[in-house]
Design a protein around this motif. Structure first.
Motif, short mmCIF file in Angstrom:
data_model
loop_
_atom_site.label_atom_id
_atom_site.label_comp_id
_atom_site.label_asym_id
_atom_site.label_seq_id
_atom_site.Cartn_x
_atom_site.Cartn_y
_atom_site.Cartn_z
N LEU A 215 0.83 -1.20 0.00
CA LEU A 215 0.00 0.00 0.00
C LEU A 215 0.87 1.25 0.00
CD1 LEU A 215 -2.75 -1.06 2.56
CD2 LEU A 215 -3.12 -0.56 0.14
N ARG A 216 1.89 1.27 0.84
CA ARG A 216 2.76 2.44 0.92
C ARG A 216 3.47 2.70 -0.41
NH1 ARG A 216 4.81 5.49 4.89
NH2 ARG A 216 3.92 4.16 6.52
N ALA A 217 3.84 1.63 -1.11
CA ALA A 217 4.53 1.77 -2.39
C ALA A 217 3.59 2.10 -3.54
CB ALA A 217 5.30 0.49 -2.70
N GLY A 218 2.29 2.06 -3.29
CA GLY A 218 1.32 2.36 -4.33
C GLY A 218 1.15 1.25 -5.35
N LEU A 219 1.49 0.02 -4.96
CA LEU A 219 1.35 -1.11 -5.88
C LEU A 219 -0.09 -1.60 -5.97
CD1 LEU A 219 4.56 -3.16 -4.98
CD2 LEU A 219 4.28 -1.27 -6.60
N PHE A 220 -0.88 -1.28 -4.96
CA PHE A 220 -2.32 -1.56 -4.97
C PHE A 220 -2.96 -0.62 -3.97
CE2 PHE A 220 0.01 -4.91 -2.63
CZ PHE A 220 -0.38 -4.64 -1.33
N THR A 221 -4.30 -0.61 -3.95
CA THR A 221 -5.04 0.33 -3.11
C THR A 221 -5.81 -0.42 -2.02
OG1 THR A 221 -7.07 0.25 -4.43
CG2 THR A 221 -5.34 1.81 -5.14
N VAL A 222 -6.33 0.35 -1.07
CA VAL A 222 -7.17 -0.23 -0.04
C VAL A 222 -8.39 -0.90 -0.66
CG1 VAL A 222 -8.71 0.32 1.89
CG2 VAL A 222 -6.38 1.25 1.84
N ASP A 223 -8.98 -0.27 -1.67
CA ASP A 223 -10.15 -0.87 -2.33
C ASP A 223 -9.79 -2.24 -2.91
OD1 ASP A 223 -11.73 1.28 -1.69
OD2 ASP A 223 -11.54 2.24 -3.66
N ASP A 224 -8.58 -2.37 -3.44
CA ASP A 224 -8.15 -3.66 -4.01
C ASP A 224 -8.13 -4.75 -2.94
OD1 ASP A 224 -7.72 -2.57 -6.55
OD2 ASP A 224 -5.65 -2.00 -6.06
N LEU A 245 -13.52 7.62 9.57
CA LEU A 245 -12.15 7.69 10.07
C LEU A 245 -11.21 8.06 8.91
CD1 LEU A 245 -10.58 7.09 12.75
CD2 LEU A 245 -10.17 4.79 11.85
N ASP A 246 -10.20 8.90 9.18
CA ASP A 246 -9.30 9.31 8.10
C ASP A 246 -8.55 8.09 7.56
OD1 ASP A 246 -6.29 9.26 8.99
OD2 ASP A 246 -7.33 10.12 10.71
N ALA A 247 -8.11 8.20 6.31
CA ALA A 247 -7.61 7.05 5.56
C ALA A 247 -6.44 6.35 6.24
CB ALA A 247 -7.21 7.49 4.15
N GLU A 248 -5.50 7.12 6.78
CA GLU A 248 -4.32 6.49 7.37
C GLU A 248 -4.66 5.71 8.63
OE1 GLU A 248 0.18 7.67 8.93
OE2 GLU A 248 -1.03 9.14 7.82
N ARG A 249 -5.51 6.29 9.48
CA ARG A 249 -5.91 5.58 10.69
C ARG A 249 -6.77 4.37 10.34
NH1 ARG A 249 -5.31 8.56 15.59
NH2 ARG A 249 -4.65 10.71 15.20
N ARG A 250 -7.64 4.53 9.35
CA ARG A 250 -8.50 3.42 8.93
C ARG A 250 -7.65 2.24 8.48
NH1 ARG A 250 -10.94 2.39 3.49
NH2 ARG A 250 -12.74 1.00 3.78
N GLN A 251 -6.65 2.52 7.66
CA GLN A 251 -5.77 1.46 7.17
C GLN A 251 -5.03 0.78 8.32
OE1 GLN A 251 -3.14 2.46 3.82
NE2 GLN A 251 -1.48 1.52 4.97
N HIS A 252 -4.48 1.56 9.23
CA HIS A 252 -3.73 0.99 10.33
C HIS A 252 -4.62 0.14 11.23
CE1 HIS A 252 -1.72 0.84 14.28
NE2 HIS A 252 -0.62 0.75 13.56
N GLU A 253 -5.79 0.67 11.56
CA GLU A 253 -6.71 -0.07 12.44
C GLU A 253 -7.12 -1.40 11.80
OE1 GLU A 253 -7.98 0.14 15.46
OE2 GLU A 253 -6.86 1.94 15.99
N ALA A 254 -7.39 -1.38 10.50
CA ALA A 254 -7.83 -2.61 9.83
C ALA A 254 -6.70 -3.64 9.76
CB ALA A 254 -8.35 -2.28 8.44
N LEU A 310 -0.80 -10.97 -3.47
CA LEU A 310 0.47 -10.27 -3.31
C LEU A 310 1.47 -10.69 -4.38
CD1 LEU A 310 0.80 -10.42 0.58
CD2 LEU A 310 0.51 -8.35 -0.80
N PHE A 311 1.44 -11.95 -4.75
CA PHE A 311 2.35 -12.42 -5.79
C PHE A 311 2.07 -11.70 -7.10
CE2 PHE A 311 3.85 -15.26 -9.13
CZ PHE A 311 5.09 -15.66 -8.65
N ALA A 312 0.80 -11.58 -7.45
CA ALA A 312 0.44 -10.96 -8.73
C ALA A 312 0.62 -9.45 -8.71
CB ALA A 312 -1.01 -11.32 -9.08
#
Length: 392
Positions: A215-224, A245-254, A310-312
Motif C-alpha cells: 500500500l505504501r509503495a502504491g502497488l495496490f489500493t485499499v479498495d483492491d 475515520l481518516d484514511a491512514e488511521r482506517r488502514q492501520h486499524e484494519a 500479493l504475488f500478482a
C-alpha cells in the motif's frame, strides 16, 4: 510455568563446545543475546524483504521483520506455555542467512551455486552461527545450544531427501550436511514447538507487513485489498465502529486487526492440536510426525488467496520486476568476477579462496562472502568492479 511439552532450559542437550553456566541467564537467553550482538544480525538493517534498501525508509528490512517475528513468537509461546526465550532466539536468527536483495538475491546465488552444491538461506544461517561469526577466543561461531541450532535448521519442518528447502548436495543442503556430520541435529524429525512457533510467526509477520508495504509503495489500493478474505472483514469492522475515520488511521486499524486475527487463529488451532496430541515432553512433540503449531485449515485457505494476490500485484509488479532483474545481475556478476579472480576479495577471504583445493570449496567461500553483503554494499562492490548501477 511451562507446559509439559515446552523445552526446558535445564534439559538442554548443551553446546558443541562445553561452557559453564550463567548465574543470571538461561542457556536460551544467552543464545538470544549472542544472536542480537553478532555482526550478521546488525547487517540485517540493510538487507531487504521485497524493496531494495535505498528505495525508502518506511519499508521493512530483514532487521525490522526479524524483530516483528520475535514479538509474535514471544506472545504465542507465552500463551501456549512454551519457552519464550527459545522461540525468540530462533525467530531472531531465522533470516541471518539471507543474501542481499531478498529472495531475488537468494535465487541468483542459488543458480550460480548450482554446480557447487547450491545455496539455501536456512543452511546459510546455520553456517553463520556455527562458523562464519568469528569473534570468540575458544571457537568459531556463536556456540549456540543444540535446541536453538535445531530450530534454525528445521523450523519449517524436517529436512530430508524428500523435503529440502533449497538446492541440495546429495541428500541435504550443503551447509546443513556439513554441520550435521559433526553435530547431529536430527534433521529428519520436526523441531520443538518453540521452533514451530517461530515459523508461524514468520508467516504472520510477512503476510501483514507485505500488505502495509505494498500500500505504501502504491502497488495496490485499499479498495483492491478489501476484496480479500480476512482483510475485507477487518476493514468492514473498522468502518462500522469508526465511520468517517481518516484514511491512514482506517488502514492501520484494519491491518492491525488482520494481524490479530492471524495470531488468534494460530493460538486456537495450536491449543486444539496440543490438547489432542497431549505430548508430555518436548521430545514427544518431535516424535509426533506432524507440526502442532498451525493455522486452521480455513485460515490457511484464506492466506493462500492473500499470497496469490500479493504475488500478482506486488512481487510481480513491473517496478519490482525491474529491480529484481538488476539485483539478480549484480549477484550473478559479483559471483562470476570473484570466481574468475579470487584475489579481488578482501585479504582474509582471498587467502582462503586462493588456497581452496577445489572449485567447489572456492565457490562456497565466494558465496559466503556475497551472502554476507548488505544491499548497499553489493551495489558498491558491483560498481567498483563493473561500473555504476543506475537506480530506477
Amino acid at each position: 510455568m511451562h507446559a509439559p511439552y515446552a523445552t526446558i532450559p535445564e534439559d538442554s542437550r548443551g553446546r558443541l563446545h562445553a561452557e559453564g553456566g550463567s548465574a543470571h541467564r538461561s542457556p536460551f537467553q544467552r543464545d538470544r543475546d549472542r544472536i542480537i550482538h553478532c555482526s550478521a544480525f546488525r547487517r540485517l538493517k540493510h538487507k531487504t524483504q521485497v524493496f531494495v534498501e535505498y528505495e525508502g525508509d518506511y519499508f521493512r528490512t530483514r532487521l525490522t521483520h526479524s524483530i516483528e517475528v520475535a514479538q509474535v513468537a514471544r506472545t504465542v509461546s507465552r500463551t501456549l506455555g512454551l519457552n519464550e526465550d527459545l522461540a525468540e532466539a530462533v525467530a531472531l536468527a531465522h533470516d541471518l542467512g539471507h543474501p542481499p536483495f531478498g529472495h531475488t538475491g537468494e535465487d541468483a546465488l542459488a543458480e550460480a551455486m548450482a554446480p557447487y552444491g547450491g545455496f539455501d538461506h536456512n543452511a546459510q544461517a546455520l553456517k553463520i552461527v556455527t562458523d562464519l561469526e568469528r569473534h570468540y577466543a575458544e571457537w568459531d561461531g556463536l556456540n549456540l545450544t543444540w535446541e536453538t541450532l535445531e530450530g534454525i535448521a528445521k523450523h519449517n519442518g524436517p529436512v530430508t531427501p524428500l523435503r529440502g528447502d533449497g538446492p541440495v548436495t546429495g541428500d541435504l543442503p550443503f551447509a546443513l550436511a556439513e554441520y550435521d556430520a559433526r553435530h547431529d541435529l536430527e534433521l529428519d524429525s520436526h523441531a520443538s514447538a518453540e521452533a514451530q512457533v517461530a515459523a508461524l510467526a514468520d508467516d504472520i509477520a510477512y503476510n501483514n507487513h507485505d500488505l502495509h508495504d505494498g500500500l505504501r509503495a502504491g502497488l495496490f489500493t485499499v479498495d483492491d485489498i478489501c476484496d480479500l478474505p480476512v482483510v475485507g472483514r477487518c476493514f468492514a469492522d473498522v468502518d462500522r465502529r469508526w465511520p468517517g475515520l481518516d484514511a491512514e488511521r482506517r488502514q492501520h486499524e484494519a491491518l492491525r486487526r488482520v494481524f490479530g486475527v492471524m495470531v488468534e487463529d494460530v493460538l486456537e488451532e495450536s491449543a486444539r492440536l496440543l490438547r489432542a496430541a497431549a505430548p508430555g515432553s518436548a521430545a514427544e512433540v518431535r516424535a509426533l510426525g506432524a507440526p502442532v503449531i498451525r493455522f486452521s485449515p480455513e485460515m490457511w485457505t484464506d492466506l493462500k488467496v492473500i499470497r496469490q494476490f500479493l504475488f500478482a500485484r506486488m512481487y510481480r509488479h513491473w517496478t519490482v520486476r525491474r529491480m529484481r532483474r538488476k539485483a539478480a545481475r549484480i549477484v550473478r556478476e559479483l559471483f562470476e568476477d570473484f570466481m574468475a579472480d579470487p584475489g579481488m576479495l578482501p585479504e582474509d577471504w582471498s587467502e582462503a579462496a586462493l588456497a581452496a583445493r577445489s572449485d567447489t570449496l572456492r565457490a562456497r567461500i565466494v558465496a559466503d562472502y556475497i551472502a554476507g553483503m548488505t544491499d548497499r554494499f553489493a551495489i558498491e562492490e558491483h560498481r567498483a568492479l563493473r561500473g555504476e548501477m543506475k537506480r530506477g
